[in-house]
Design an enzyme around this catalytic site. Sequence first.
Site, PDB file in Angstrom:
ATOM      1  N   HIS A  98      -3.406   0.497  -0.760  1.00 37.57           N
ATOM      2  CA  HIS A  98      -2.054   0.382  -1.623  1.00 37.57           C
ATOM      3  C   HIS A  98      -1.075  -0.301  -0.779  1.00 37.57           C
ATOM      4  CE1 HIS A  98       0.702   3.236   0.981  1.00 37.57           C
ATOM      5  NE2 HIS A  98      -0.631   3.873   1.208  1.00 37.57           N
ATOM      6  N   ASP A 100       2.615  -0.186  -1.538  1.00 31.82           N
ATOM      7  CA  ASP A 100       4.008   0.408  -1.537  1.00 31.82           C
ATOM      8  C   ASP A 100       4.035   1.038  -0.094  1.00 31.82           C
ATOM      9  OD1 ASP A 100       1.958   2.455  -2.579  1.00 31.82           O
ATOM     10  OD2 ASP A 100       3.736   3.631  -3.105  1.00 31.82           O
ATOM     11  N   ASP A 133       0.898   1.546   7.168  1.00 31.24           N
ATOM     12  CA  ASP A 133       0.512   2.596   5.988  1.00 31.24           C
ATOM     13  C   ASP A 133       1.319   1.642   4.768  1.00 31.24           C
ATOM     14  OD1 ASP A 133      -0.032   4.267   3.808  1.00 31.24           O
ATOM     15  OD2 ASP A 133       1.572   5.621   4.836  1.00 31.24           O
ATOM     16  N   GLU A 167       1.131   4.689  -4.307  1.00 33.91           N
ATOM     17  CA  GLU A 167       0.509   5.681  -3.921  1.00 33.91           C
ATOM     18  C   GLU A 167       1.292   6.807  -3.086  1.00 33.91           C
ATOM     19  OE1 GLU A 167      -1.428   7.778  -0.549  1.00 33.91           O
ATOM     20  OE2 GLU A 167       0.334   6.478  -0.452  1.00 33.91           O
ATOM     21  N   GLU A 168       2.306   6.203  -2.564  1.00 34.85           N
ATOM     22  CA  GLU A 168       3.396   7.085  -1.930  1.00 34.85           C
ATOM     23  C   GLU A 168       4.095   8.225  -2.797  1.00 34.85           C
ATOM     24  OE1 GLU A 168       3.227   7.386   1.036  1.00 34.85           O
ATOM     25  OE2 GLU A 168       2.808   5.242   2.213  1.00 34.85           O
ATOM     26  N   HIS A 437       5.210   6.422   8.488  1.00 31.62           N
ATOM     27  CA  HIS A 437       6.458   7.066   7.760  1.00 31.62           C
ATOM     28  C   HIS A 437       7.717   7.422   8.744  1.00 31.62           C
ATOM     29  CE1 HIS A 437       4.046   8.610   3.894  1.00 31.62           C
ATOM     30  NE2 HIS A 437       3.808   7.678   4.377  1.00 31.62           N
TER      31      HIS A 437
END
Length: 466
Positions: A98, A100, A133, A167-168, A437
Amino acid sequence: MKKSLLLAALVLSCNAAHTSASSAAANHLAEAIRLPTISHQDREQIDYAPFNAFLELLQQRYPTVHSQLQREVINQYSLLFTWPGSDPSLDPVLFDAHYDVVPIEPGTEDEWTHPPFAGEIADGFIWGRGALDDKASVIATLEGLEALLNEGFSPQRTLMFSFAHDEEIGGREGAAHIAQHLAAKDTRFAYMIGEGGMILEDDPALEGRPMAMINLAEKTYATLTLTARGAGGHSSMPTEDNAIVHLSRALATLQDNPFEPELTAPVSLMLETLGAETGGIGGFLMRNQWLGKPLILSNMAAERERQGMVRSTTAITMINAGIKENVIPQVAEAKVNFRLLPGTSTEALIERVEQLIDNPAISISSDRWKQSPPVADIDGPGYGVIRGALQDSAPTALPVPGLLMATTDTPHYRELAQDIYRFHPISVSLRQAASVHGTNERVSLQSIDQAVRISRALIMGAGAAP
């Protein structure tokens, strides 16, 4: 669209300064980071101009992929590429990633060594939100694809590549739509490889050798809302029927009654693998779990970082009550997030919470959840392909099966693939892994180049028969 074109132009100009010093993959990842494809929990806040610019960037940087593979845009912003194999009788393989990213926590912007969306290449790293990520996986996969196409490689098995855009925040608009699109065509995968595992360079569980985590399963994500109701009224006339008190007691009960630790198949296999590489009493107990299980569970459950591997976890994350300091509220609400081990159903969770709280003043409701796929087969062909790619491109790394404590887009594909493996080919230190994150997310130049090599080997391995 004008806005996205301006963003793409800015990316192109910013990249020029780095081209001579870094690999193409590093520069392309830096460009991708400069496009703030942020998924906000409130979808009304999402600016989709960077998402359009990101898709345009991929077209510019990977022209062969876009011209030779079948390209489908799913629900405006997610991509699905298909590379037909020479043997249509073989079930295809899906690679998923992903693009995003999560927002930057307000007030932490100045704590970054380099601005989170500047895509700086400095001190041997590419810095910025999405470096780990999961834009690195997207770029590494496309770099491998572009090279193999230009070299004339032709897979025997059909390969598919999905790049989702939300996805997030649960994947309901991206991966869910991709899965629905594939299901409508009766697509069934031999196996799937998604995000979720990394190559850890300095994990103390395996001293002196990198650990390549190949997660066979992930925990189910579920959030319950507890709503307490009471009499309310003026604070000068307190009442025992206080919504905040009801809720506080319920939350304390959940906090004080954690799930019992247990050893599930992915973690048991992880311990067996590590035990074979570890000496001393620790290695002996991991190899002989019939004897060492009670001590292993006790030790792991006592550590914050590892308890999630051996128990379903309970986290009180949000609370809301009251409108004024001299008014007793009639309603108090809290959200409690659970990460459930494989084999623990959400129905069993709700039943357990109801029994623990046992208070008619509190109602329990649940948000929608994604039921995680079953544990993947460590003896299946997908695991073998990942092992082979590591042997070719990261030979010092030990493949280790495991359990992902977070959640990904893979639950959306649970009806399309029996075996889903979570591995992306990025090498990180434990300190770097903690930046996912968080602040100062970054990936090393060496790691992104190695990731391209591993991705290339994964694609070649998956494309071969059987």
